[in-house]
Structures are given as structure tokens and as C-alpha cells.
Enzyme design. Structure first.
Site, PDB file in Angstrom:
ATOM      1  N   HIS A  10      93.183  90.792  26.085  1.00  0.00           N
ATOM      2  CA  HIS A  10      93.604  89.751  27.041  1.00  0.00           C
ATOM      3  C   HIS A  10      94.808  88.755  26.415  1.00  0.00           C
ATOM      4  O   HIS A  10      95.330  89.437  27.736  1.00  0.00           O
ATOM      5  CB  HIS A  10      92.840  88.673  26.514  1.00  0.00           C
ATOM      6  CG  HIS A  10      91.104  88.573  27.094  1.00  0.00           C
ATOM      7  ND1 HIS A  10      90.424  89.347  28.320  1.00  0.00           N
ATOM      8  CD2 HIS A  10      89.530  88.464  26.566  1.00  0.00           C
ATOM      9  CE1 HIS A  10      89.516  88.985  28.719  1.00  0.00           C
ATOM     10  NE2 HIS A  10      88.612  88.944  27.756  1.00  0.00           N
TER      11      HIS A  10
ATOM     12  N   GLU B  18      87.614  89.946  33.373  1.00  0.00           N
ATOM     13  CA  GLU B  18      87.140  90.024  31.972  1.00  0.00           C
ATOM     14  C   GLU B  18      86.551  91.899  32.497  1.00  0.00           C
ATOM     15  O   GLU B  18      86.552  92.386  31.924  1.00  0.00           O
ATOM     16  CB  GLU B  18      85.552  89.031  31.923  1.00  0.00           C
ATOM     17  CG  GLU B  18      85.501  87.874  31.960  1.00  0.00           C
ATOM     18  CD  GLU B  18      86.736  87.662  30.443  1.00  0.00           C
ATOM     19  OE1 GLU B  18      85.855  88.736  30.025  1.00  0.00           O
ATOM     20  OE2 GLU B  18      86.859  86.898  30.143  1.00  0.00           O
TER      21      GLU B  18
ATOM     22  N   HIS C 187      88.003  94.134  23.366  1.00  0.00           N
ATOM     23  CA  HIS C 187      88.479  94.102  24.851  1.00  0.00           C
ATOM     24  C   HIS C 187      88.730  92.130  24.704  1.00  0.00           C
ATOM     25  O   HIS C 187      90.008  91.999  25.507  1.00  0.00           O
ATOM     26  CB  HIS C 187      86.507  92.856  24.718  1.00  0.00           C
ATOM     27  CG  HIS C 187      85.951  91.778  26.219  1.00  0.00           C
ATOM     28  ND1 HIS C 187      86.285  92.876  27.393  1.00  0.00           N
ATOM     29  CD2 HIS C 187      86.631  91.137  26.525  1.00  0.00           C
ATOM     30  CE1 HIS C 187      85.907  91.667  28.288  1.00  0.00           C
ATOM     31  NE2 HIS C 187      86.551  90.321  27.315  1.00  0.00           N
ATOM     32  N   GLU C 188      89.288  91.438  23.195  1.00  0.00           N
ATOM     33  CA  GLU C 188      89.748  90.799  22.861  1.00  0.00           C
ATOM     34  C   GLU C 188      91.249  90.728  22.912  1.00  0.00           C
ATOM     35  O   GLU C 188      92.188  89.943  23.505  1.00  0.00           O
ATOM     36  CB  GLU C 188      89.205  89.274  22.488  1.00  0.00           C
ATOM     37  CG  GLU C 188      88.316  89.256  22.007  1.00  0.00           C
ATOM     38  CD  GLU C 188      87.487  88.319  23.348  1.00  0.00           C
ATOM     39  OE1 GLU C 188      88.348  87.679  23.510  1.00  0.00           O
ATOM     40  OE2 GLU C 188      86.141  88.071  23.959  1.00  0.00           O
TER      41      GLU C 188
END
Length: 305
Positions: free
Chosen positions: A144, A215, A140-141
Site C-alpha cells: 500500500h 486491496e 500487504h501493508e
């Protein structure tokens, strides 16, 4: 450099729109300050210096604020191993790995581009998650960073920070120096406060709208990259539940960085904060992961039939 994270047209359009609108707001804000303060050199120099500092040193500022430190492979071999695998799978440069001593379970990514990115996890997160769950959070990070939305949020938040600082400066200037100023000066300060407050409010709303979508985009990209949306859903459920049990007074310092976190630092009763949240609700995130799980033919998500 393109990564193997699936591109998100909706995120790209929203980032471009946000930057365009904030750019117009930025130009108008600076022009208003120059007209009011009668010194364009001073305004431009100060704003340029602050913008440069936030852009170039945002990763160091975030790590310092969250008590994070860069860790080597010998210190955290398993953490580095997961980041290595995900970076290779995504075909992108490996970010710097950091760990924060905070007990609150969370993670965040920062940095102006993929070559200067940092991924930081808290020691509380490392103690709570299983390897597959940790992989989902780190994916997930990484997404980004790959989507460049970390840099966009860093740039977008700059205008709100400057406006907020000006409001505080003008307020305290009026509060403590009002008796020594003439009416014209007081009027200028009042207008500066009004303009700055309006700019802060508009930038705040624009960033919140972008942040909530990014997100969802990061969850979607991470689930598709790892092929295990259920692991990410499990991590979301576990981390959100653990954070909700932390007293709100212990989360207040961390809440300033909610826009960068994997999960926002809300206590058991966030109240009106939900209306201005940087993240979509847990239910929205789990519903999306449930749909992806069905598409991939994966087993049911935690809490799902």
C-alpha cells in the site's frame, strides 16, 4: 523512488480517475459553499487548514485513534526483523513500526509517502499469526505504501469528512438555533446540508470502489514479493474468522477505519454493510491468491483441494 513491488496499471488508472473526479467534486463543493455562505475567504481558509491537517498528520491521527504506539527494535525484535527483510526485499525505505494494544487482529499502513509511512499491527494479530503469515500481512501493508494508495485514500477521504462535518454542523444549527433565524438563513442552511450530503454520498461511493480494488492489488503484490501466497491466504482466513467472532458492538469504533485495515472489522452478521464494504469478499481474495499460487507452482491454499 520505485520499489520492487510489481506495478499495477489498473490501480494507477483507478487512483488517477478517483482523484480527478474527486477534484472536480471538491472544486464544485467549495464553489457552492462560497456562493451560499458569501465568504470565500472563510471557506478557503477553513478547508485549506483541515486538508493540511489531515494530509500532514494523518499518521498521528490514525495511531492515536487506534491506540497505537511506535515501538523500538528492543521491544519487538521479531516484528522489526520481518519489516527489515521485507523493506530490503522491496528496495524501499523502512517504515516506522507501531503496535496497537487492541485485541482485534488487524494491521494498517498510513502516511503521506514512503519516507513518512507507519505500519501498525495489533497485539491481537501478533499473538495469532505464525511468522510466515505475519510476513504476508506486512508485505500487504508495505505494498500500500509502495503503490502510494495510502496517500490517495487519505486525500480522497478528506472531502467526505468535511462534507459530513458540515452536515452535522448545519443539522445542529437548525435544531438548536432555528427559532432565532430568518427564513433566508434557514433556506441557505438547508441547501448547504443538501449539497454536503450529496458530496458525501458521491465521495463515499468513489472511495469504496477504489478501496476494494486496491486491496486485491495489495494481496497480489504481497504474494508475488514473498512468493508465498498460501501464507497470506492462511492469514486472511484466520484473521477474518477471528474478527467474525468478536461482537459487533465491540467493533463499532474500529469500523470507522475499515478502509485502512488489512481485513474489515465486521461482526458475525455484517448485513447490508457488505454492499458498502471497503474490501472485496474473503472468497474473492482467496480465489485470486489461489490463481497466483498455481502460477508459482505452490502447494494448495488453506481450504482449497
Amino acid at each position: 523512488m520505485r520499489s520492487r513491488f510489481r506495478s499495477d496499471r489498473g490501480l494507477t488508472v483507478r487512483m488517477g480517475t478517483t482523484l480527478f473526479l474527486l477534484g472536480l467534486l471538491y472544486v464544485g463543493f467549495v464553489a457552492a459553499l462560497i456562493a451560499l455562505l458569501k465568504s470565500w475567504v472563510l471557506v478557503v481558509v477553513i478547508v485549506a487548514l483541515l486538508f493540511g491537517a489531515q494530509y500532514w498528520f494523518s499518521d498521528r491521527i490514525a495511531l492515536f485513534a487506534m491506540r497505537g504506539r511506535i515501538v523500538e527494535r528492543d521491544d519487538y525484535p521479531e516484528l522489526h526483523g520481518v519489516v527489515d527483510r521485507l523493506s530490503a526485499l522491496a528496495d524501499m525505505p523502512k517504515p516506522v513500526v507501531a503496535v496497537s494494544a487492541m485485541e482485534m487482529p488487524n494491521a494498517f499502513a498510513t502516511g503521506r509517502n514512503s519516507d513518512n509511512a507507519v505500519i501498525c499491527v495489533t497485539s491481537g494479530l501478533l499473538r495469532r499469526l505464525e511468522p510466515a503469515e505475519l510476513e504476508g500481512v506486512l508485505a500487504h501493508e508495505l505494498s500500500h505504501v509502495a503503490h502510494k494508495d495510502v496517500a490517495v485514500v487519505t486525500i480522497a477521504s478528506f472531502l467526505g469528512v468535511i462534507a459530513g462535518l458540515i452536515v452535522r454542523f448545519a443539522f445542529y444549527s437548525q435544531l438548536f438555533g432555528g427559532g432565532r433565524r430568518d427564513q433566508n438563513t434557514m433556506a441557505v442552511l438547508a441547501v448547504v446540508m443538501g449539497v454536503s450530503a450529496a458530496v458525501y454520498a458521491i465521495s463515499f461511493l468513489l472511495i469504496r470502489a477504489l478501496s476494494r480494488y486496491r486491496e486485491l492489488a495489495a494481496d497480489r503484490a504481497a504474494a508475488l514479493l514473498t512468493g508465498r501466497p498460501s501464507a497470506l491466504a492462511s492469514a486472511l482466513t484466520k484473521v477474518t474468522g477471528d474478527i467474525a467472532r468478536i461482537p459487533t458492538k465491540d467493533l463499532r469504533t474500529a469500523q470507522a477505519f475499515n478502509a485502512f485495515y488489512f481485513t474489515p472489522a465486521f461482526g458475525a452478521e455484517p448485513g447490508l454493510g457488505r454492499f458498502f464494504a471497503t474490501h472485496p469478499s474473503l472468497e474473492q481474495r482467496l480465489d485470486q491468491l489461489g490463481r497466483i499460487s498455481a502460477e508459482l507452482g505452490e502447494a494448495a491454499l488453506p481450504g482449497k483441494p
